[in-house]
Write a protein that holds these residues in place. Sequence first.
Motif, PDB file in Angstrom:
ATOM      1  N   LEU A 167       0.946  -1.210   0.267  1.00 23.67           N
ATOM      2  CA  LEU A 167      -0.109  -0.234  -0.060  1.00 23.67           C
ATOM      3  C   LEU A 167       0.793   1.116  -0.031  1.00 23.67           C
ATOM      4  CD1 LEU A 167      -2.977  -1.281   2.219  1.00 23.67           C
ATOM      5  CD2 LEU A 167      -2.717  -1.125   0.113  1.00 23.67           C
ATOM      6  N   GLU A 168       2.003   0.768   0.382  1.00 25.29           N
ATOM      7  CA  GLU A 168       3.472   2.499   0.986  1.00 25.29           C
ATOM      8  C   GLU A 168       3.925   2.111  -0.280  1.00 25.29           C
ATOM      9  OE1 GLU A 168       3.542   3.636   4.848  1.00 25.29           O
ATOM     10  OE2 GLU A 168       5.917   3.710   4.197  1.00 25.29           O
ATOM     11  N   ASP A 169       4.812   1.871  -0.540  1.00 25.75           N
ATOM     12  CA  ASP A 169       6.065   1.633  -1.317  1.00 25.75           C
ATOM     13  C   ASP A 169       5.357   1.522  -2.359  1.00 25.75           C
ATOM     14  OD1 ASP A 169       7.846   2.025   0.827  1.00 25.75           O
ATOM     15  OD2 ASP A 169       7.846  -0.400   1.108  1.00 25.75           O
ATOM     16  N   LEU A 170       4.519  -0.048  -3.367  1.00 22.12           N
ATOM     17  CA  LEU A 170       4.050  -0.208  -4.042  1.00 22.12           C
ATOM     18  C   LEU A 170       3.350   0.721  -4.525  1.00 22.12           C
ATOM     19  CD1 LEU A 170       4.797  -4.065  -4.612  1.00 22.12           C
ATOM     20  CD2 LEU A 170       6.309  -2.548  -5.785  1.00 22.12           C
ATOM     21  N   ALA A 171       2.277   1.471  -4.036  1.00 24.05           N
ATOM     22  CA  ALA A 171       1.317   2.280  -3.656  1.00 24.05           C
ATOM     23  C   ALA A 171       0.370   1.796  -5.189  1.00 24.05           C
ATOM     24  CB  ALA A 171       1.662   3.741  -4.548  1.00 24.05           C
ATOM     25  N   PHE A 172       0.185  -0.063  -4.151  1.00 23.30           N
ATOM     26  CA  PHE A 172      -1.575  -0.200  -4.911  1.00 23.30           C
ATOM     27  C   PHE A 172      -2.264   1.147  -4.308  1.00 23.30           C
ATOM     28  CE2 PHE A 172       1.332  -3.552  -6.492  1.00 23.30           C
ATOM     29  CZ  PHE A 172       0.565  -3.796  -7.488  1.00 23.30           C
ATOM     30  N   ASP A 173      -3.439   0.575  -4.780  1.00 23.25           N
ATOM     31  CA  ASP A 173      -4.981   1.326  -3.957  1.00 23.25           C
ATOM     32  C   ASP A 173      -5.598  -0.286  -2.861  1.00 23.25           C
ATOM     33  OD1 ASP A 173      -5.453   3.676  -4.824  1.00 23.25           O
ATOM     34  OD2 ASP A 173      -5.402   2.482  -7.124  1.00 23.25           O
ATOM     35  N   SER A 174      -5.412  -0.921  -2.845  1.00 25.37           N
ATOM     36  CA  SER A 174      -5.862  -2.014  -2.527  1.00 25.37           C
ATOM     37  C   SER A 174      -4.416  -3.177  -2.645  1.00 25.37           C
ATOM     38  CB  SER A 174      -6.936  -2.590  -3.153  1.00 25.37           C
ATOM     39  OG  SER A 174      -7.062  -3.093  -4.471  1.00 25.37           O
ATOM     40  N   VAL A 175      -4.932  -4.231  -1.322  1.00 24.53           N
ATOM     41  CA  VAL A 175      -4.519  -5.443  -1.716  1.00 24.53           C
ATOM     42  C   VAL A 175      -5.595  -6.394  -0.861  1.00 24.53           C
ATOM     43  CG1 VAL A 175      -3.577  -5.237   1.057  1.00 24.53           C
ATOM     44  CG2 VAL A 175      -2.876  -6.983  -1.011  1.00 24.53           C
ATOM     45  N   THR A 176      -4.998  -8.148  -1.701  1.00 34.67           N
ATOM     46  CA  THR A 176      -6.094  -8.533  -1.240  1.00 34.67           C
ATOM     47  C   THR A 176      -5.981  -9.414   0.174  1.00 34.67           C
ATOM     48  OG1 THR A 176      -5.251 -10.320  -2.596  1.00 34.67           O
ATOM     49  CG2 THR A 176      -7.310  -8.925  -3.215  1.00 34.67           C
ATOM     50  N   VAL A 177      -6.843 -10.316   1.426  1.00 35.70           N
ATOM     51  CA  VAL A 177      -5.702 -10.480   2.111  1.00 35.70           C
ATOM     52  C   VAL A 177      -6.767 -11.721   2.970  1.00 35.70           C
ATOM     53  CG1 VAL A 177      -5.531  -9.555   5.336  1.00 35.70           C
ATOM     54  CG2 VAL A 177      -4.648  -8.131   3.146  1.00 35.70           C
ATOM     55  N   ALA A 178      -6.021 -12.822   2.826  1.00 36.42           N
ATOM     56  CA  ALA A 178      -6.796 -14.001   3.608  1.00 36.42           C
ATOM     57  C   ALA A 178      -7.357 -13.716   5.445  1.00 36.42           C
ATOM     58  CB  ALA A 178      -5.843 -15.014   3.560  1.00 36.42           C
ATOM     59  N   PRO A 179      -8.495 -14.063   5.149  1.00 33.75           N
ATOM     60  CA  PRO A 179      -8.788 -13.982   6.779  1.00 33.75           C
ATOM     61  C   PRO A 179      -9.070 -15.137   8.013  1.00 33.75           C
ATOM     62  CG  PRO A 179     -10.652 -15.317   5.763  1.00 33.75           C
ATOM     63  CD  PRO A 179      -8.649 -15.144   4.288  1.00 33.75           C
ATOM     64  N   TYR A 180      -7.596 -16.077   7.580  1.00 31.12           N
ATOM     65  CA  TYR A 180      -8.017 -17.176   8.424  1.00 31.12           C
ATOM     66  C   TYR A 180      -7.171 -17.417  10.069  1.00 31.12           C
ATOM     67  CZ  TYR A 180      -7.053 -22.222   9.962  1.00 31.12           C
ATOM     68  OH  TYR A 180      -7.583 -22.821  11.167  1.00 31.12           O
ATOM     69  N   MET A 181      -6.263 -15.757   9.852  1.00 28.18           N
ATOM     70  CA  MET A 181      -5.663 -15.836  11.397  1.00 28.18           C
ATOM     71  C   MET A 181      -6.928 -14.380  12.004  1.00 28.18           C
ATOM     72  SD  MET A 181      -1.668 -15.968  10.075  1.00 28.18           S
ATOM     73  CE  MET A 181      -0.888 -15.799  11.696  1.00 28.18           C
ATOM     74  N   GLY A 182      -7.086 -14.079  11.841  1.00 27.78           N
ATOM     75  CA  GLY A 182      -8.121 -12.838  11.788  1.00 27.78           C
ATOM     76  C   GLY A 182      -8.309 -11.941  12.607  1.00 27.78           C
ATOM     77  N   LYS A 183      -8.423 -11.192  13.769  1.00 27.41           N
ATOM     78  CA  LYS A 183      -8.519  -9.642  13.465  1.00 27.41           C
ATOM     79  C   LYS A 183      -7.270  -8.876  13.490  1.00 27.41           C
ATOM     80  CE  LYS A 183      -9.626  -6.255  17.364  1.00 27.41           C
ATOM     81  NZ  LYS A 183     -10.628  -6.060  18.151  1.00 27.41           N
ATOM     82  N   ASP A 184      -6.148  -9.486  14.281  1.00 23.82           N
ATOM     83  CA  ASP A 184      -4.971  -8.561  14.261  1.00 23.82           C
ATOM     84  C   ASP A 184      -3.827  -8.636  12.821  1.00 23.82           C
ATOM     85  OD1 ASP A 184      -4.888 -11.165  15.854  1.00 23.82           O
ATOM     86  OD2 ASP A 184      -2.906 -10.968  15.694  1.00 23.82           O
ATOM     87  N   SER A 185      -4.266  -9.657  12.142  1.00 22.56           N
ATOM     88  CA  SER A 185      -3.633 -10.383  10.944  1.00 22.56           C
ATOM     89  C   SER A 185      -4.112  -9.603   9.793  1.00 22.56           C
ATOM     90  CB  SER A 185      -3.755 -12.219  10.326  1.00 22.56           C
ATOM     91  OG  SER A 185      -5.195 -11.960  10.236  1.00 22.56           O
ATOM     92  N   VAL A 186      -5.134  -8.576   9.798  1.00 21.87           N
ATOM     93  CA  VAL A 186      -6.271  -7.194   8.977  1.00 21.87           C
ATOM     94  C   VAL A 186      -5.884  -6.319   9.110  1.00 21.87           C
ATOM     95  CG1 VAL A 186      -8.846  -7.835   7.997  1.00 21.87           C
ATOM     96  CG2 VAL A 186      -7.664  -9.362   8.591  1.00 21.87           C
ATOM     97  N   GLU A 187      -6.541  -6.333  10.583  1.00 21.24           N
ATOM     98  CA  GLU A 187      -6.181  -4.427  10.565  1.00 21.24           C
ATOM     99  C   GLU A 187      -5.357  -3.398  10.416  1.00 21.24           C
ATOM    100  OE1 GLU A 187      -9.519  -4.508  14.271  1.00 21.24           O
ATOM    101  OE2 GLU A 187      -7.570  -4.183  15.249  1.00 21.24           O
ATOM    102  N   PRO A 188      -3.585  -4.052  10.674  1.00 17.63           N
ATOM    103  CA  PRO A 188      -2.710  -3.305  10.048  1.00 17.63           C
ATOM    104  C   PRO A 188      -2.646  -2.771   8.775  1.00 17.63           C
ATOM    105  CG  PRO A 188      -2.221  -5.319  11.116  1.00 17.63           C
ATOM    106  CD  PRO A 188      -3.688  -5.839  11.192  1.00 17.63           C
ATOM    107  N   PHE A 189      -3.630  -3.616   8.013  1.00 22.14           N
ATOM    108  CA  PHE A 189      -3.870  -2.960   6.071  1.00 22.14           C
ATOM    109  C   PHE A 189      -4.953  -2.340   6.131  1.00 22.14           C
ATOM    110  CE2 PHE A 189      -2.322  -7.683   5.730  1.00 22.14           C
ATOM    111  CZ  PHE A 189      -1.452  -7.629   5.033  1.00 22.14           C
ATOM    112  N   LEU A 190      -5.879  -2.640   6.759  1.00 18.92           N
ATOM    113  CA  LEU A 190      -6.490  -1.391   7.484  1.00 18.92           C
ATOM    114  C   LEU A 190      -6.851   0.172   7.805  1.00 18.92           C
ATOM    115  CD1 LEU A 190     -10.017  -3.665   9.032  1.00 18.92           C
ATOM    116  CD2 LEU A 190      -9.515  -2.472   6.752  1.00 18.92           C
ATOM    117  N   ALA A 191      -5.196  -0.756   8.604  1.00 19.90           N
ATOM    118  CA  ALA A 191      -4.922   0.980   9.260  1.00 19.90           C
ATOM    119  C   ALA A 191      -4.607   2.443   8.413  1.00 19.90           C
ATOM    120  CB  ALA A 191      -4.234   1.319   9.975  1.00 19.90           C
ATOM    121  N   PHE A 192      -4.423   1.901   6.525  1.00 25.22           N
ATOM    122  CA  PHE A 192      -4.187   3.391   6.103  1.00 25.22           C
ATOM    123  C   PHE A 192      -5.363   3.768   5.452  1.00 25.22           C
ATOM    124  CE2 PHE A 192      -0.712  -0.164   5.326  1.00 25.22           C
ATOM    125  CZ  PHE A 192       0.549   1.173   5.737  1.00 25.22           C
ATOM    126  N   LYS A 193      -5.062   4.843   5.523  1.00 28.57           N
ATOM    127  CA  LYS A 193      -6.239   5.897   4.219  1.00 28.57           C
ATOM    128  C   LYS A 193      -6.950   5.968   3.226  1.00 28.57           C
ATOM    129  CE  LYS A 193      -8.243  10.455   6.053  1.00 28.57           C
ATOM    130  NZ  LYS A 193      -8.173  11.654   5.939  1.00 28.57           N
TER     131      LYS A 193
END
Lengths: 271, 271
Positions: A112-138
């Motif tokens: 999201l920052e270095d390659l500056a994509f608008d979005s990234v696909t993420v797998a949910p198996y590891m739950g909340k704390d594995s996904v929230e770091p991605f959600l933090a980007f405005k």
Amino acid sequence: MTTQQLISQIHKKKSFLCIGLDVDLNKIPKHLLQTEDPIFEFNKAIIDATHHLCVAYKPNTAFYEAYGLKGWKALEKTINYINQNHPEIFTIADAKRGDIGNTSSMYAKAFLEDLAFDSVTVAPYMGKDSVEPFLAFKNKHTILLALTSNEGAFDFQTKNVDGKELYKQVLETSKTWKNSENLMYVVGATKAEYFAEIRRIIPDSFLLVPGVGAQGGNLQDVCKYGMNSNIGLLINSSRGIIYASNNNDFAEAAATKAKELQQEMEIILSK
Amino acid sequence: MTTQQLISQIHKKKSFLCIGLDVDLNKIPKHLLQTEDPIFEFNKAIIDATHHLCVAYKPNTAFYEAYGLKGWKALEKTINYINQNHPEIFTIADAKRGDIGNTSSMYAKAFLEDLAFDSVTVAPYMGKDSVEPFLAFKNKHTILLALTSNEGAFDFQTKNVDGKELYKQVLETSKTWKNSENLMYVVGATKAEYFAEIRRIIPDSFLLVPGVGAQGGNLQDVCKYGMNSNIGLLINSSRGIIYASNNNDFAEAAATKAKELQQEMEIILSK
């Protein structure tokens, strides 16, 4: 990119098409193999020929990692080319990542920052704390796997969890996570009959829909059950567009295929 | 590497320690930042100081991707350095990949063939056809996420699916997949009480166990419930070892920490 900017583009281009840039050197026209960076040259030609017909590009990182350093260089060049020449296009790193918190932060930074994509696909198996770091980007978006387009989706995703299928649990639980307004979801077109129920849980979210074309999904059905008042759909096609021809006319052939889908979408949007 | 070769190494070195090579440029000794490839120089020093104390190294790909092309180059150099100088050591690409079949094949090729890792971690959410392409590689190992060490594991993994927790469904279902003899599993040390039940489902498989040290897991408990007649455990420590010091003595400090764990393991193995 904000969700509103994406919606505006959809109305302007009369398209909600996403093109998957999954470059396989065994499938691209032979003459490109003599260039210094065949993967990028292929992508550039596809982008030049189709950018007015789609609102998103989605390189799947597997196809770049498979070529090691050269592949990553081609991925960097591809995202930079899109961002510089077509900044209005929504970009998706189809990476399906997910790890413990501090590690997911590294992935989020990478895509999201270095390659500056608008979005990234993420797998949910590891739950909340594995996904929230991605959600933090405005103004960036995390596209969570919900119900995928493959046969293996029935192994776990549709299994009954405390009275509800696992993918529905994923949808409901993810709504409680911090910055959940930055979530979108992957829902396969091969399972069109599921869209109505999914829309009951997440009426407003954008859905990235793979599986139209090569995998057998039907555009009309997906739109019938999955579209919301903001459209709310990004329909992906990869192989069906980019490998329409493997001759010198490959980019034109890709544009023809993309145009067919865009025109179907234009009709649906005008209804 | 065959499982038998791994078991032999464990007995020879009296260790079942895996060291996580998760290099964060903000945490390594400052003097390394002036070298041409700080990530590789850090790894090389850690490997030179610890290779006799551990049986496996596990770079987490997130920490390399976060540095773009330079990161991937450092990952390539690191795996090549291990394979050339310590071919007896089991290598794990901690990548947590997983995608539809033809795409998973690309990831499998990248990590198991081109980079020549002995194994790769894979997420189970997309089911059978997302994992089997990894399993197809002979004498290579697919380490499937079962019960992870993080808090988010309780979001979905421990939820009840048709009368059984999801991670148990993953264990049982995966046993039916083609070439399932090439499976190992990730089970977090922070959940030691679960090991006894896990061993009832997969008595013979190797388990990769993160979470000892920084994340709070206890080695004795894990071994008590998780060890089998072939040992069957690879205990990972990352931050606790590689960041034991950030001064000039960082490699010696890492070796001291690794030695502490190895000696605990030697006592356990001699019982």
